[in-house]
Design a protein around this motif. Sequence first.
Motif, PDB file in Angstrom:
ATOM      1  N   GLN A  42      40.572  34.578  33.972  1.00 45.18           N
ATOM      2  CA  GLN A  42      39.367  34.811  34.042  1.00 45.18           C
ATOM      3  C   GLN A  42      38.448  33.691  34.334  1.00 45.18           C
ATOM      4  O   GLN A  42      39.427  32.798  33.366  1.00 45.18           O
ATOM      5  N   THR A  55      33.680  35.997  30.286  1.00 47.07           N
ATOM      6  CA  THR A  55      33.144  37.144  31.308  1.00 47.07           C
ATOM      7  C   THR A  55      34.480  38.369  30.888  1.00 47.07           C
ATOM      8  O   THR A  55      33.748  39.198  31.332  1.00 47.07           O
ATOM      9  N   GLN A  97      35.222  37.988  41.097  1.00 48.73           N
ATOM     10  CA  GLN A  97      34.510  38.024  40.206  1.00 48.73           C
ATOM     11  C   GLN A  97      33.036  40.148  41.092  1.00 48.73           C
ATOM     12  O   GLN A  97      33.361  40.262  40.102  1.00 48.73           O
TER      13      GLN A  97
END
Length: 331
Positions: free
Chosen positions: A12, A17, A319
Amino acid sequence: MIRDLFLPVAAQPSVDTLVEQAQRAEELGYGRAWLPETWGRDAVTTLTAIAERTEDIGIGTSIMPIYSRSPALVGQTATTLQEVADGRFRLGLGPSGPIVIENWHGMDFERPLRRTRETVDIIKQVVSGEEVEYDGDFFDLSGFRLRCDPPDPVPPVDAAGMGPKAVELAGRFADGWHALMFTKDGLRERMDDFEHGAELGDRDRADQQVTLSLTCCVSEDGETARQLVRQHTCFYIGGMGTYYRDSLARQGHEETAHEIADHWADGDREAAMAALDDDLLDEITVAGTPEEARDRLEAFEGIDGLDAINVSTPRGADQEQIRATIDALAP
């Protein structure tokens, strides 16, 4: 049925995040945020950040490899994370596989079942706060106990497993079993092994938890979601040693499992993915439009003996796709 979030196994952008994904899961009512530990960010530091910036959601490792730390250190870590998380921590551990353990950690991948058993035994002694006395094949320990207060409550210790003996071991010695990449029928068959282990260990099955990690992807473009989980699944069957291939073969799909693995080894990713047909894909993953994915997830939740499902996202999801999946499959 508990519905948890399995934080992404793929790298990530930042620790922030992962924290934000756990916070979103907390807002949506997920029971726990599980974090894998592979060859990216370590689970302990990341879970500490998540624990400090959430309030109610449980946290856990799924899985922490047993070859990368000593059992005593894992017990210390479980003690500390339980304190940091105000009692919300659950430990999931397992052997991982020889590719990771030998080529990344530089350790011999020997006797994984025995090492798992000894690791679980020692961790339970450590977190009890009593003096650790252990005479095993791998570990001979004596004379030490935690120099801080033991964790309260004591964190449960789960074990991952795919084969019959590994799952029986989890039932006999651990507080739960983490399952991955099972068809509904395959999971039911291994559930018998887990329950047999619980009987051998004189365990109260009501105190144990069976958790299934399901690769899930949701998109308004259902075919895009399906291709992402197809690629992810073929990577594990073909690119992560023999465990996933052999597990799928044991579940009645030997020809398909070997065809995927052979094509992957030859570098033909497209042929490997083509070998995984739609029917089998729907038996081991959840993917499609929001409505399709919710229906398929609910079908897994009807399996007797299953206590929790981890909503996991594929390696290639971006995402936006991760967020859409977390939102669409919230409890």
